[in-house]
Design a protein around this motif. Structure first.
Motif, mmCIF file in Angstrom:
data_model
loop_
_atom_site.group_PDB
_atom_site.id
_atom_site.type_symbol
_atom_site.label_atom_id
_atom_site.label_comp_id
_atom_site.label_asym_id
_atom_site.label_seq_id
_atom_site.Cartn_x
_atom_site.Cartn_y
_atom_site.Cartn_z
ATOM 1 N N SER A 55 -4.329 1.713 14.018
ATOM 2 C CA SER A 55 -3.927 3.088 13.691
ATOM 3 C C SER A 55 -2.654 3.166 12.855
ATOM 4 O O SER A 55 -2.255 4.253 12.443
ATOM 5 N N VAL A 56 -2.008 2.029 12.586
ATOM 6 C CA VAL A 56 -0.729 2.033 11.862
ATOM 7 C C VAL A 56 -0.861 2.608 10.444
ATOM 8 O O VAL A 56 -0.047 3.457 10.043
ATOM 9 N N PRO A 57 -1.868 2.208 9.640
ATOM 10 C CA PRO A 57 -1.989 2.795 8.292
ATOM 11 C C PRO A 57 -2.182 4.312 8.319
ATOM 12 O O PRO A 57 -1.643 5.021 7.468
ATOM 13 N N LEU A 58 -2.937 4.820 9.316
ATOM 14 C CA LEU A 58 -3.145 6.262 9.432
ATOM 15 C C LEU A 58 -1.831 6.961 9.793
ATOM 16 O O LEU A 58 -1.481 8.003 9.220
ATOM 17 N N ALA A 59 -1.081 6.346 10.731
ATOM 18 C CA ALA A 59 0.209 6.909 11.128
ATOM 19 C C ALA A 59 1.217 6.883 9.973
ATOM 20 O O ALA A 59 2.105 7.733 9.896
ATOM 21 N N ALA A 60 1.041 5.898 9.066
ATOM 22 C CA ALA A 60 1.938 5.777 7.910
ATOM 23 C C ALA A 60 1.574 6.760 6.801
ATOM 24 O O ALA A 60 2.250 6.819 5.772
ATOM 25 N N GLY A 61 0.493 7.506 6.984
ATOM 26 C CA GLY A 61 0.097 8.521 6.013
ATOM 27 C C GLY A 61 -0.666 7.987 4.817
ATOM 28 O O GLY A 61 -0.781 8.665 3.792
ATOM 29 N N ALA B 18 0.817 -1.211 0.000
ATOM 30 C CA ALA B 18 0.000 0.000 0.000
ATOM 31 C C ALA B 18 0.851 1.260 0.000
ATOM 32 O O ALA B 18 0.429 2.313 -0.487
ATOM 33 N N GLN B 19 2.072 1.154 0.529
ATOM 34 C CA GLN B 19 2.994 2.283 0.548
ATOM 35 C C GLN B 19 3.783 2.409 -0.754
ATOM 36 O O GLN B 19 4.651 3.259 -0.859
ATOM 37 N N GLY B 20 3.477 1.519 -1.703
ATOM 38 C CA GLY B 20 4.149 1.592 -3.002
ATOM 39 C C GLY B 20 5.330 0.670 -3.144
ATOM 40 O O GLY B 20 5.997 0.648 -4.183
ATOM 41 N N GLY B 21 5.590 -0.122 -2.111
ATOM 42 C CA GLY B 21 6.703 -1.069 -2.180
ATOM 43 C C GLY B 21 6.267 -2.389 -2.776
ATOM 44 O O GLY B 21 5.096 -2.594 -3.105
#
Length: 401
Positions: free
Chosen positions: A355-361, A173-176
């Protein structure tokens, strides 16, 4: 800090007693108390306590996992070995599939964002499930066919599987790029956890035996402290070697307790189980109040009806996965229905990683957290009430057989 602990225990015990008077599980009252006194409502808890919230929850979970290991009969688990293994991953896979199919339509997320949401929501809560299965084992309810043993083992492995997939989907999801080698960590983590835990169990039991042979009897209270310390070291080992190899600390703790139970005589293991049962009274309050305190209730307002529908659709997928796991077993319809109910509750993992995905932006971060919070509020009570109200009707009392 002392005021915070007073609030945790008094509010947790008070709410638990109130819900028990209403014929509802105590843990729901404790969760509710945590939400009310937590930082997103009244804010009565000190920041220092909140900063070690995950460690406090982990400590409480370790206590009940040791008690679970001391209650688990390996011979009974062998009866449902195949189903226990399937329960550790198949229901979670089905639930994630439900999110991947329906979340894009209901919540407007992409496929990979839906998969990430499914990974957050698909972990069963050991905090809700394990204490209840331990209680059923002690009451010999459903143990003849290994029902609580199977659920206990499956729920303990389920989190390992889901957390590996969560980290994989988060990277995507972060593009990796997702590395397939990460999936190898699942069986490696389970096998190493069982091996290291088993070796630890032999070492701890050996220490008890050596002391006994030299005329230095170790009191049960001292054994409890030693076993807890060993469990803390196993969890620390998991964190320390994480960059190099995956090890399931939770499974290691259960395996250690199982070995100690198997090597010790019945009287000793029963005394130890009783001791852990007493400290669980305090640990349970800390666990569920702190889980409740981690729930950001504000996000339930933005979740909406679509999120509620999504959660229940995914639970139907999950139930189908559980039913498939039961295929070919000797369980009757009532016992299979109980397994479906017991695999509903979510709480611990969702509070930890929601909350990790929200914290990851990530763009989907708020949606994931909203559904995670709503999932806890809906399924933790649903599962706890379902297990408590159905166990006597759906599982046989093996003491009478």
């Amino acid at each position: 800090m002392l005021f915070s602990f007073a609030v945790i225990f008094l509010a947790g015990l008070g709410a638990g007693a109130l819900f028990q008077m209403m014929k509802l599980p105590r843990v729901i009252g404790m969760l509710a108390a945590g939400i009310v006194v937590g930082p997103f409502a009244l804010g009565l808890l000190d920041d220092k306590v909140l900063s070690v919230s995950s460690e406090l929850r982990q400590t409480a979970l370790i206590i009940i996992l040791i008690k679970a290991g001391l209650a688990l009969e390996l011979s009974d688990l062998k009866k449902v070995g195949r189903s226990a293994v399937m329960m550790s991953f198949l229901p979670a896979c089905f639930e994630m599939s439900g999110y991947m199919v329906f979340a894009p339509m209901l919540l407007g997320t992409s496929r990979i964002e839906s998969a990430l949401m499914g990974a957050v929501l698909s972990a069963v809560s050991p905090a809700v499930v394990v204490p209840r299965m331990v209680s059923l084992i002690e009451k010999n309810r459903g143990t003849e066919k290994g029902v609580p043993q199977m659920i206990l083992a499956g729920a303990s492995c389920d989190d390992v599987f889901v957390l590996v997939l969560f980290s994989t989907f988060l990277t995507m999801a972060q593009g990796g790029k997702a590395e397939l080698s990460g999936l190898i960590n699942i069986p490696v983590s389970i096998v190493l956890g069982l091996m290291i835990g088993g070796i630890s169990g032999f070492l701890v039991y050996g220490l008890f035996e050596v002391a006994f042979r030299h005329g230095k009897k170790i009191r049960s209270s001292m054994k409890l402290i030693i076993m807890l310390s060993a469990a803390f070291l196993l969890m620390t080992l998991e964190s320390s070697v994480k960059p190099y190899v995956a090890v399931s600390g939770l499974l290691a703790v259960i395996a250690m307790a199982c070995v100690i139970k198997k090597k010790s005589n019945v009287e000793v293991s029963n005394r130890l189980s009783e001791k852990f049962g007493k400290i669980w009274i305090a640990a349970e309050v800390i666990l569920f109040v702190m889980v409740g305190a981690a729930v950001d209730i504000r996000y339930t307002l933005s979740a909406g009806v679509s999120a509620v529908c999504m959660i229940f659709i995914a639970l139907i997928f999950r139930a189908l996965g559980v039913v498939i796991c039961m295929a070919g077993t000797k369980l009757n319809f009532k016992e299979r229905l109980f397994c479906v109910i017991a695999y509903l509750p979510k709480a611990t993992v969702q509070a930890a990683i929601g909350s990790v995905p929200l914290a990851a932006g990530l763009a989907c971060g708020k949606a994931v957290l909203s559904v995670a919070v709503l999932g806890i509020i809906l399924t933790a009570p649903l599962g706890a009430i379902g297990i408590d109200m159905s166990c006597e009707k759906l599982l046989t009392d093996d003491r009478k057989s």
